[in-house]
Scaffold this motif. Structure first.
Motif, short mmCIF file in Angstrom:
data_model
loop_
_atom_site.label_atom_id
_atom_site.label_comp_id
_atom_site.label_asym_id
_atom_site.label_seq_id
_atom_site.Cartn_x
_atom_site.Cartn_y
_atom_site.Cartn_z
N ALA A 77 0.74 -1.28 0.18
CA ALA A 77 0.01 0.00 -0.06
C ALA A 77 0.75 1.19 0.08
O ALA A 77 0.69 2.20 -0.54
CB ALA A 77 -0.81 0.04 1.15
N LYS A 78 2.07 1.41 0.89
CA LYS A 78 2.96 2.25 0.91
C LYS A 78 3.39 2.63 -0.58
O LYS A 78 3.41 3.91 -0.95
CB LYS A 78 3.88 2.00 1.85
N VAL A 79 4.04 1.71 -1.01
CA VAL A 79 4.80 1.85 -2.31
C VAL A 79 3.76 2.04 -3.64
O VAL A 79 4.01 2.88 -4.38
CB VAL A 79 5.70 0.67 -2.70
N ALA A 80 2.39 1.58 -3.38
CA ALA A 80 1.61 1.90 -4.48
C ALA A 80 1.21 3.45 -4.17
O ALA A 80 1.08 4.07 -5.65
CB ALA A 80 -0.06 1.11 -4.19
N MET A 81 1.05 3.78 -3.13
CA MET A 81 0.80 5.37 -2.80
C MET A 81 1.90 6.34 -3.67
O MET A 81 1.73 7.07 -4.16
CB MET A 81 0.65 5.57 -1.40
N GLN A 82 2.99 5.97 -3.20
CA GLN A 82 4.23 6.52 -3.62
C GLN A 82 4.32 6.66 -5.13
O GLN A 82 5.15 7.52 -5.69
CB GLN A 82 5.57 5.84 -3.25
N SER A 117 -0.45 1.74 9.90
CA SER A 117 -0.87 3.23 9.60
C SER A 117 0.28 4.08 9.71
O SER A 117 0.42 4.93 8.86
CB SER A 117 -1.79 3.59 10.81
N LYS A 118 1.46 3.61 10.28
CA LYS A 118 2.55 4.25 10.41
C LYS A 118 3.10 4.26 8.93
O LYS A 118 3.66 5.52 8.58
CB LYS A 118 3.56 3.69 11.52
N LYS A 119 3.24 3.21 8.61
CA LYS A 119 4.13 3.13 7.24
C LYS A 119 3.36 3.90 6.10
O LYS A 119 3.96 4.59 5.46
CB LYS A 119 4.03 1.57 6.96
N ILE A 120 1.92 3.86 6.21
CA ILE A 120 1.30 4.72 5.23
C ILE A 120 1.57 5.99 5.65
O ILE A 120 1.64 6.82 4.68
CB ILE A 120 -0.18 4.10 4.79
N GLY A 121 1.34 6.51 6.75
CA GLY A 121 1.37 7.70 7.11
C GLY A 121 2.60 8.24 6.76
O GLY A 121 2.33 9.58 6.38
N LYS A 126 2.40 9.48 3.20
CA LYS A 126 1.17 10.26 3.11
C LYS A 126 1.53 11.73 2.87
O LYS A 126 0.84 12.44 2.20
CB LYS A 126 0.12 10.06 4.07
N ALA A 127 2.55 12.28 3.74
CA ALA A 127 2.86 13.61 3.83
C ALA A 127 2.97 14.14 2.40
O ALA A 127 3.80 13.47 1.44
CB ALA A 127 3.94 13.69 4.65
N ASN A 128 2.50 15.26 2.17
CA ASN A 128 2.54 15.74 0.62
C ASN A 128 1.94 15.02 -0.41
O ASN A 128 2.06 15.16 -1.67
CB ASN A 128 4.09 16.33 0.41
N MET A 129 1.11 13.99 -0.20
CA MET A 129 0.35 13.44 -1.22
C MET A 129 -0.95 13.39 -1.21
O MET A 129 -1.63 13.72 0.00
CB MET A 129 0.93 12.01 -1.23
N ALA A 130 -1.61 13.67 -2.25
CA ALA A 130 -3.05 13.62 -2.02
C ALA A 130 -3.68 12.28 -2.22
O ALA A 130 -3.87 11.80 -3.09
CB ALA A 130 -3.58 14.35 -3.48
N THR A 131 -4.03 11.89 -0.89
CA THR A 131 -4.57 10.37 -0.87
C THR A 131 -5.78 10.40 -0.02
O THR A 131 -5.70 11.28 1.07
CB THR A 131 -3.37 9.63 -0.43
N ASP A 132 -6.64 9.33 0.06
CA ASP A 132 -7.53 9.23 1.11
C ASP A 132 -7.30 7.56 1.57
O ASP A 132 -6.93 6.69 0.77
CB ASP A 132 -8.96 8.89 0.49
N VAL A 133 -7.29 7.51 2.75
CA VAL A 133 -7.02 6.30 3.52
C VAL A 133 -8.11 6.09 4.21
O VAL A 133 -8.53 6.53 5.13
CB VAL A 133 -5.67 6.27 4.38
#
Ligand SMILES: C[S@@+](CC[C@H](N)C(=O)[O-])C[C@H]1O[C@@H](n2cnc3c(N)ncnc32)[C@H](O)[C@@H]1O
Length: 296
Positions: A253-258, A277-281, A284-291
């Motif tokens: 999920a983290k890498v997909a987001m990046q 949550s920590k990994k994704i969080g 998430k900084a500076n990215m337009a995402t909904d979790v």
């Protein structure tokens, strides 16, 4: 690009949240059958497996060992079947798996998980593509499966080859994925020539996560970000949906987001939620995402 990420705390043998053909890529690493660290999970998840281990301690039969191995793969097969349903035509499934060696009932055995999963996925209807071997440079050679070679390892013939590679199995559902000519998103997702030359060769030498991560993450046997990164860039385009039915610490999920892909991850162990949550969080900084976190 705005992306959406769903973490579903539930069993991926059934994915009622997903419609048929709605996912373009699956990237995952399941619990490995016959690797000791996953015995308890399989036994807890499937009472039949727990019963078979009890049967083995009473009957010590080779046949019972085979039944345990079969039951573990039956458990995983339900997820591969459900993945097939939710993948789009031309969608790719990437499965990171290691074989296992183990002495059970005093008998040394190799459990070729990669071969069993390949057979199961072919029966489901997937087309098998050439696989990748992930070589982990830190694995030490072993002597009779126990510890390092030491001096005795120089004497033939009783040592065996160390399992220092894992497999990244690749499967496709249906025919090649189709795009409109000059599809801009596809061009925006292109990899470079050096990336293509390295990523599309069969052996990837990459360190495991052991050197770089916390104790809790090590217990999930997380794969390195770079594995997910390469697979996502090789087999999906921006804005696709990437599924991980065995999410663990949330690497996919983290890498997909990046990489500006959407993602859906399933995980049965609710204790992992803080680490996910920590990994994704952090990403998430500076990215337009909904979790979205969904508890079944
Ligand atoms: C090998 S770990 C995945 C590690 C992950 N690739 C990472 O980077 O952290 C497998 C995970 O699958 C989870 N799991 C096992 N069976 C499951 C199921 N039926 N549905 C969802 N999650 C499951 C386990 O709790 C475990 O966290």
């Amino acid at each position: 690009m705005h992306t959406q990420h769903k973490i579903i705390l539930g069993n991926s043998q059934q994915m009622p949240e997903l419609q048929d053909g709605g996912v373009q890529l699956m990237v995952t690493s399941p619990p490995y059958p016959m690797i000791k660290m996953w015995d308890a999970l399989f036994a807890k998840a499937d009472p039949k497996i727990a019963e078979l281990w009890q049967k083995l301690s009473a009957d010590c039969q080779e046949e019972t060992v085979t039944q345990i191995y079969d039951a573990m793969h039956d458990y995983l097969a339900k997820v591969w079947q459900e993945t097939y349903r939710v993948l789009a035509d031309g969608g790719i499934a990437c499965i990171n798996i290691g074989d296992a060696t183990r002495t059970v009932n005093g008998k040394f055995q190799l459990f070729p998980n990669h071969a069993r999963i390949t057979e199961i996925c072919e029966k489901i209807g997937f087309t098998t593509l050439p696989y990748i071997l992930w070589k982990k440079p830190t694995t030490k050679p072993k002597y009779k499966g126990k510890g390092a070679f030491l001096g005795s390892g120089f004497l033939p013939p009783n040592a065996y080859v160390t399992l220092d590679c894992e497999f990244i199995l690749l499967f496709r559902k249906g025919s090649l994925r189709k795009f409109q000519p000059h599809d801009q998103t596809r061009y925006d997702s292109a990899f470079t020539k050096p990336q293509r030359d390295e990523w599309f060769s069969q052996i990837w030498t990459l360190k495991g996560t052991r050197q770089t991560t916390s104790e809790l993450e090590r217990r999930t046997a997380a794969y390195p970000d770079e594995i997910a990164n390469r697979l996502i860039k090789m087999f999906s385009i921006k804005s696709d949906i990437v599924l991980d039915p065995f999410l663990g610490s949330g690497t996919t999920a983290k890498v997909a987001m990046q990489n500006e892909r959407n993602s859906i991850g399933y995980e049965t162990d609710q204790n992992l939620l803080p680490i996910i949550s920590k990994k994704i969080g952090n990403s998430k900084a500076n990215m337009a995402t909904d979790v979205q976190i969904i508890k079944r």
